[in-house]
Enzyme design. Sequence first.
Site, PDB file in Angstrom:
ATOM      1  N   GLY A  36       0.956  -1.724  -0.290  1.00 48.91           N
ATOM      2  CA  GLY A  36       0.168  -0.246   0.009  1.00 48.91           C
ATOM      3  C   GLY A  36       0.930   1.365  -0.596  1.00 48.91           C
ATOM      4  CG  LEU A  37      -0.615   5.135  -2.117  1.00 47.44           C
ATOM      5  CD1 LEU A  37      -1.715   5.918  -2.012  1.00 47.44           C
ATOM      6  CD2 LEU A  37       0.332   4.853  -2.922  1.00 47.44           C
ATOM      7  CB  SER A  38       4.287   6.423   1.696  1.00 42.39           C
ATOM      8  OG  SER A  38       4.598   6.773   3.053  1.00 42.39           O
ATOM      9  N   GLY A  41      -0.974   2.484   6.426  1.00 38.62           N
ATOM     10  CA  GLY A  41      -0.637   1.336   7.926  1.00 38.62           C
ATOM     11  C   GLY A  41      -0.337   0.668   7.769  1.00 38.62           C
ATOM     12  CE  LYS A  42       3.572   0.103   2.679  1.00 41.33           C
ATOM     13  NZ  LYS A  42       3.731   1.625   2.969  1.00 41.33           N
ATOM     14  CB  SER A  43       5.175  -0.118   9.874  1.00 40.09           C
ATOM     15  OG  SER A  43       5.874  -0.116   8.546  1.00 40.09           O
ATOM     16  CB  SER A 110       5.967  -4.041  -2.442  1.00 40.86           C
ATOM     17  OG  SER A 110       4.313  -4.975  -1.580  1.00 40.86           O
TER      18      SER A 110
HETATM   19  P1  ADP Z   1       2.996   2.602   6.391  1.00 37.75           P
HETATM   20  O1  ADP Z   1       3.967   1.542   6.672  1.00 37.75           O
HETATM   21  O2  ADP Z   1       2.168   2.257   5.283  1.00 37.75           O
HETATM   22  O3  ADP Z   1       4.553   4.017   5.443  1.00 37.75           O
HETATM   23  P2  ADP Z   1       3.175   3.563   8.506  1.00 37.75           P
HETATM   24  O4  ADP Z   1       2.047   2.875   9.652  1.00 37.75           O
HETATM   25  O5  ADP Z   1       3.937   3.586   9.274  1.00 37.75           O
HETATM   26  O6  ADP Z   1       1.986   3.827   7.373  1.00 37.75           O
HETATM   27  O7  ADP Z   1       1.748   5.174   8.988  1.00 37.75           O
HETATM   28  C1  ADP Z   1       0.273   4.861   9.532  1.00 37.75           C
HETATM   29  C2  ADP Z   1       0.081   6.206  10.755  1.00 37.75           C
HETATM   30  O8  ADP Z   1      -1.401   6.668  10.066  1.00 37.75           O
HETATM   31  C3  ADP Z   1       0.307   6.154  11.353  1.00 37.75           C
HETATM   32  O9  ADP Z   1       0.653   7.317  11.494  1.00 37.75           O
HETATM   33  C4  ADP Z   1      -0.758   5.706  12.578  1.00 37.75           C
HETATM   34  O10 ADP Z   1      -0.980   5.821  13.529  1.00 37.75           O
HETATM   35  C5  ADP Z   1      -2.501   6.387  11.201  1.00 37.75           C
HETATM   36  N1  ADP Z   1      -3.568   5.743  11.171  1.00 37.75           N
HETATM   37  C6  ADP Z   1      -4.817   6.385  11.452  1.00 37.75           C
HETATM   38  N2  ADP Z   1      -5.445   5.516  11.527  1.00 37.75           N
HETATM   39  C7  ADP Z   1      -4.736   4.348  10.995  1.00 37.75           C
HETATM   40  C8  ADP Z   1      -5.359   3.601  10.683  1.00 37.75           C
HETATM   41  N3  ADP Z   1      -6.820   2.905  10.670  1.00 37.75           N
HETATM   42  N4  ADP Z   1      -4.275   2.022  10.174  1.00 37.75           N
HETATM   43  C9  ADP Z   1      -3.581   2.045   9.972  1.00 37.75           C
HETATM   44  N5  ADP Z   1      -2.654   3.283  10.589  1.00 37.75           N
HETATM   45  C10 ADP Z   1      -3.236   4.146  10.928  1.00 37.75           C
END
Ligand code: ADP
Length: 217
Positions: A36-38, A41-43, A110
């Site tokens: 998914g996009l940056s 919420g992946k991590s 990815s």
């Molecule tokens: P990614 O790994 O996709 O780049 P991150 O997990 O690092 O994304 O960051 C996602 C951000 O969005 C975090 O700060 C998280 O707390 C916030 N967030 C808000 N709502 C959600 C949700 N429903 N699921 C996942 N992350 C969320």
Amino acid sequence: MKPPASKNIVASISQVSLAEREKRNRHRGCVLWFTGLSAAGKSTIANELEAALFARGCQTFVLDGDRVRHGLCSDLDFSEHSRHENIRRVGEVAKLFSDAGFICLAAFISPYQADRRLVREVVGEKFVEVYVNAPLTVCEARDPKGLYVKARTHKIKNFTGVSAPYEPPLNPEIEVRTDKLSVAGAVDKILGYVQKHFNVRRQASRAKPAKISWQDW
Ligand code: ADP
């Protein structure tokens, strides 16, 4: 699979089978591949899910960009070629984890379908594609690392969704809409799938993993 570059590679035969590993672990190994996009919420979801799985006695490990970009893939940048190679390497590592009976949670943008297809082929039927889906506008509003601002002001080149493409999965095993579902809701949805398909127990046997140092042993 590409044959090895050297002709002198002979496979060794492990005395411990995957079935024995999985019997000891009391669950099957698999690769949960978060794309998914940056800022989608992946991590966040992968780490919360790992805690929930660990609490159920599972062998788990999270692979993400921060972990591999400092070591295994430190020679790679964000050009298209390097992105392909990054995912190829990570896919191979994820496969090794599943061969070891682990539930490997791999969180990588990815962006290319072909790369994810390659990992699916390498891993086989234990590959689970999890599409962490949030609209670009939502990801950009979250921007937890300030990367979108940098991308919009041309301080970062080749940024997915802004100046580089993202090809959404066509047929993911699981999709979580993080603009609609909470983190806990997304974790529950994926957990349900893993419990059904990889024999993970339903009840947690302990609370979230405590923060301990090796001296505590
Ligand atoms: P990614 O790994 O996709 O780049 P991150 O997990 O690092 O994304 O960051 C996602 C951000 O969005 C975090 O700060 C998280 O707390 C916030 N967030 C808000 N709502 C959600 C949700 N429903 N699921 C996942 N992350 C969320």
